[in-house]
Design a protein around this motif. Structure first.
Motif, short mmCIF file in Angstrom:
data_model
loop_
_atom_site.label_atom_id
_atom_site.label_comp_id
_atom_site.label_asym_id
_atom_site.label_seq_id
_atom_site.Cartn_x
_atom_site.Cartn_y
_atom_site.Cartn_z
N TYR A 188 0.83 -1.20 0.00
CA TYR A 188 0.00 0.00 0.00
C TYR A 188 0.87 1.26 0.00
CZ TYR A 188 -4.34 2.55 1.00
OH TYR A 188 -5.44 3.38 0.91
N ASP A 273 -18.18 6.19 -0.26
CA ASP A 273 -16.84 5.97 0.30
C ASP A 273 -16.87 5.58 1.77
OD1 ASP A 273 -15.67 6.54 -2.11
OD2 ASP A 273 -15.29 8.65 -1.64
N TRP A 277 -15.25 -2.28 3.83
CA TRP A 277 -14.75 -3.31 2.92
C TRP A 277 -15.24 -4.67 3.39
CZ3 TRP A 277 -12.85 -1.68 -1.44
CH2 TRP A 277 -12.12 -0.49 -1.52
N VAL A 297 -8.28 9.91 5.63
CA VAL A 297 -8.83 8.86 4.77
C VAL A 297 -9.69 9.46 3.66
CG1 VAL A 297 -8.72 7.03 6.49
CG2 VAL A 297 -10.73 8.52 6.43
N THR A 314 -7.10 -2.41 8.03
CA THR A 314 -6.54 -2.07 6.71
C THR A 314 -5.64 -0.85 6.84
OG1 THR A 314 -8.22 -0.48 5.99
CG2 THR A 314 -8.71 -2.81 5.61
N TRP A 315 -4.78 -0.67 5.82
CA TRP A 315 -3.97 0.55 5.76
C TRP A 315 -4.83 1.76 5.42
CZ3 TRP A 315 0.08 0.56 8.36
CH2 TRP A 315 1.04 -0.45 8.31
N SER A 316 -5.94 1.52 4.73
CA SER A 316 -6.77 2.64 4.30
C SER A 316 -7.64 3.21 5.41
CB SER A 316 -7.67 2.21 3.13
OG SER A 316 -8.56 1.18 3.52
N GLN A 371 -11.74 -6.05 0.02
CA GLN A 371 -10.44 -5.50 0.41
C GLN A 371 -9.35 -5.98 -0.54
OE1 GLN A 371 -9.05 -7.03 4.11
NE2 GLN A 371 -7.12 -5.92 4.06
N ASN A 375 -3.89 -3.97 0.82
CA ASN A 375 -4.44 -2.99 1.76
C ASN A 375 -4.51 -3.63 3.14
OD1 ASN A 375 -5.68 -0.81 2.97
ND2 ASN A 375 -7.66 -1.10 1.96
#
Length: 394
Positions: A188, A273, A277, A297, A314-316, A371, A375
């Motif tokens: 990521y 958005d 996920w 984010v 997650t990294w997001s 996902q 990520n």
């Protein structure tokens, strides 16, 4: 070539039609009978050897090769300036010894060869220093205990072009012969990354070790050289899985297949958005109380909160965490900004039960997609066949 007596360093010579070689005479401890020398002294039997690397700027990344002109080699020892030795083997004909690993950059080496007649000779050389050094980050950490879903993950500081050569130096050993495979991806962060994932979730109690024997391996391209080896090891803990149902707004902790407890929750608001996920994700870390800001984010200035019992997925920015401000929606509506929110007491209980590496299997229609593999640890969202295809060594 020059004649060299015992314990005398090799001299270098240019051999016709070949590269520059370090060459020496291997001299037996006892002399042979003289043959008309006229001096009354026994002639010294000599055998010549050559080393493929010489000088102070030898090329790194190649195995060290010692060749014997006559007779049979018994043993060759190649030692670096730190006292470490390069393992190797004598060929069946006794003429050649080759190291199992390449010579590392920026390293001085001493070579000592012995033949079956007891003669010895020595040589010294050094490899050129690397223009760029590549390093890596390993997860999970050494001597940790992780959940059944945690892959062995390596992120490289610089790009890796020679992926197959690097992958072949990554040796994974498990206590129960677990089947698994490496898979390459862009992390990521944008860096090159390779994960080793079992075919199925790890069995509890499995002990895993990695020996990354990379010293002397060229990353290729602009990636630079590896100048050290790496080792890590971890143990797999209990069989725990968290199942989050976005459609029914519940979260269950299962241990050894049995439900330990079911918690009401609220997932991400569907249709944009802010949706969560779906897929098989893995608990990356337990981060406690942290500041969450929507700007980080890409959600504008919608929120800026201190959040308790934060569990990163997650990294997001998808977490499971306490969300007391959302209590009206627990168990009935998905109304968060993408995370799995619970009451403070429920989140605190779950936080105390789970460990990094526990799978969170998120299901339901109210999601914005599956996902991605990079990520966080989305490795389990790829079929086994497709995962194996990500290996560079096949």
């Amino acid at each position: 070539m020059s004649r060299i007596r015992p314990r005398t360093p090799f001299r270098t010579a240019v051999l016709s039609g070949t590269a520059v070689l370090a060459a020496a005479a291997l001299t037996a401890c006892g002399g042979a009978e003289g043959s008309g020398t006229g001096s009354g002294k026994a002639a010294e039997p000599t055998t010549r050897i050559s080393v493929n690397l010489s000088g102070r700027q030898a090329k790194a990344g190649e195995p060290v090769t010692v060749k014997l002109a006559a007779g049979r080699l018994q043993q060759v020892t190649v030692t670096d300036s730190k006292g470490a030795t390069l393992a190797g083997a004598v060929a069946s004909d006794g003429k050649t010894w080759t190291s199992a690993r390449p010579a590392a950059p920026g390293t001085a080496y001493s070579v000592e060869a012995r033949d079956t007649g007891g003669g010895t000779a020595r040589a010294d050389f050094a490899t050129a220093s690397p223009e760029k050094v590549n390093k890596l980050t390993l997860a999970p950490g050494k001597n940790t205990t992780v959940g059944i879903g945690h892959p062995l993950s390596i992120v490289f500081d610089h790009p890796v072009k020679n992926k197959a050569a690097v992958e072949k130096r990554l040796k994974v050993t498990t206590s129960n012969h677990t089947e698994g495979s490496w898979g390459w991806m862009k992390d990521y962060s944008g860096k090159d990354r390779v994960d080793w994932r079992p075919r199925e979730y790890w069995k509890p109690g499995t002990k895993v070790t990695l020996a990354a024997e990379l010293n002397g391996v060229d990353s290729g391209g602009e990636g630079g050289w590896f100048v050290r080896d790496y080792q890590t090891g971890f143990t797999v803990g209990a069989h725990q899985v968290v199942k989050a149902d976005l459609d029914h707004h519940t979260l269950k902790l299962l241990r050894d297949g049995a439900v330990v407890r079911e918690l009401p929750m609220s997932g991400g608001t569907p249709g944009g958005d802010k949706a969560s996920w779906r897929g098989k994700t893995v608990l990356m870390s337990k981060e406690g109380t942290i500041n969450m800001r929507s700007e980080t984010v890409g959600l504008g200035d919608a929120y800026d909160k201190m959040v308790d019992y934060s569990m990163r997925l997650t990294w997001s920015g998808m977490y499971a965490h306490a969300a007391p401000w959302n209590k009206a929606y627990f168990g009935n509506t998905n109304h968060s900004s993408g995370c799995l929110g619970m009451s403070t007491s429920d989140a605190g209980w779950l936080y105390g039960q789970v460990r990094p590496g526990d799978p969170f299997e998120v299901d339901g229609a109210d999601a914005k997609g599956t996902q991605a593999v990079n990520n966080g640890y989305g490795d389990w969202n790829v079929s086994w066949a497709d995962w194996q295809a990500k290996s560079a060594a096949h």
